[in-house]
Design an enzyme around this catalytic site. Structure first.
Site, short mmCIF file in Angstrom:
data_model
loop_
_atom_site.label_atom_id
_atom_site.label_comp_id
_atom_site.label_asym_id
_atom_site.label_seq_id
_atom_site.Cartn_x
_atom_site.Cartn_y
_atom_site.Cartn_z
N SER A 25 38.92 -123.64 11.36
CA SER A 25 37.83 -124.50 10.89
C SER A 25 38.30 -125.80 10.24
CB SER A 25 36.95 -123.72 9.90
OG SER A 25 36.39 -122.59 10.53
N THR A 26 39.46 -125.78 9.59
CA THR A 26 39.93 -126.98 8.89
C THR A 26 41.37 -127.28 9.27
OG1 THR A 26 40.74 -125.72 6.98
CG2 THR A 26 38.44 -126.44 6.92
#
Length: 218
Positions: A25-26
């Site tokens: 996600s990041t």
């Protein structure tokens, strides 16, 4: 066995290349574990994104989908790495099926190149459709109940009854401009014309008419 059931059990894809897709996600998260799992599963090439699943601009996913050919299989570490939602997941896998491409998720042991894997995925699709129908049905029933209670549905009016009365009163003053009245009430000129229809015919309310409207609404 009818044709629909036979079609359900016929495997799709397999025999071609295994192509992996990983996602975190990041940018601070690591892809190493996912990529290692995909390589251990035999993937010849892996595409990876460092973006939220809610981000539709998953460039590497679209590259992976474009790279795949008939007979290949797309492999992911888990289902949540591929789709933003169950419906998104089903849409992607259905698109692969139409192209003769298989799908495999390592964590869930789901493999659409096998009859059992395809059956499980069809159950997922049927469940998603059932949930969607329940939501639509619940929405319609809620709207019907609100109408039965006399509730107003849709957007609230741009002007309240009190604002309309104030507008008529101020419009009775020939020196007051429509623009200044609109600004004072926090609405546009177009809204004033909409809620005081006589203005469209070139008539401004008189003081008597404004007073009469005030009495009728009280």
């Amino acid at each position: 066995m009818d044709l629909d059931t036979q079609d359900l059990l016929d495997p799709v894809g397999g025999g071609g290349a295994l192509i992996g897709y990983a996602r975190v996600s990041t940018k601070g998260q690591k892809l190493d574990r996912q990529i290692a799992a995909l390589e251990a599963a035999g993937c010849q090439r892996t595409f990876s994104d460092k973006k939220s699943g809610k981000d539709t601009e998953r460039e590497e996913l679209w590259k992976a989908l474009d790279y795949l050919r008939e007979g290949d299989t797309l492999v992911v570490p888990s289902l949540d790495r591929l789709g933003r939602s169950i419906q998104d997941l089903i849409t992607i896998v259905a698109g692969l099926r139409k192209r003769g491409i298989g799908f495999r998720s390592l964590h869930e042991a789901l493999d659409t190149t096998t009859p059992g894997g395809r059956l499980v995925f069809h159950v997922f699709a049927a469940l998603a459709e059932f949930i969607r129908e329940l939501i639509v049905q619940g929405t319609h029933e809620g709207l019907a109940a609100a109408r039965a209670r006399g509730q107003r549905l849709g957007r609230p009016p741009a002007m309240t009854e009190e604002q309309i009365r104030h507008a008529r009163s101020m419009l009775a003053d020939p020196e007051a401009s429509i623009s200044s009245i609109a600004k004072l009430l926090g609405v546009s000129r177009t809204t004033i014309y909409k809620y005081v229809p006589e203005l469209r015919a070139g008539h401004r309310p008189t003081m008597a008419a404004a007073s009469r409207a005030e009495l009728e609404s009280s």
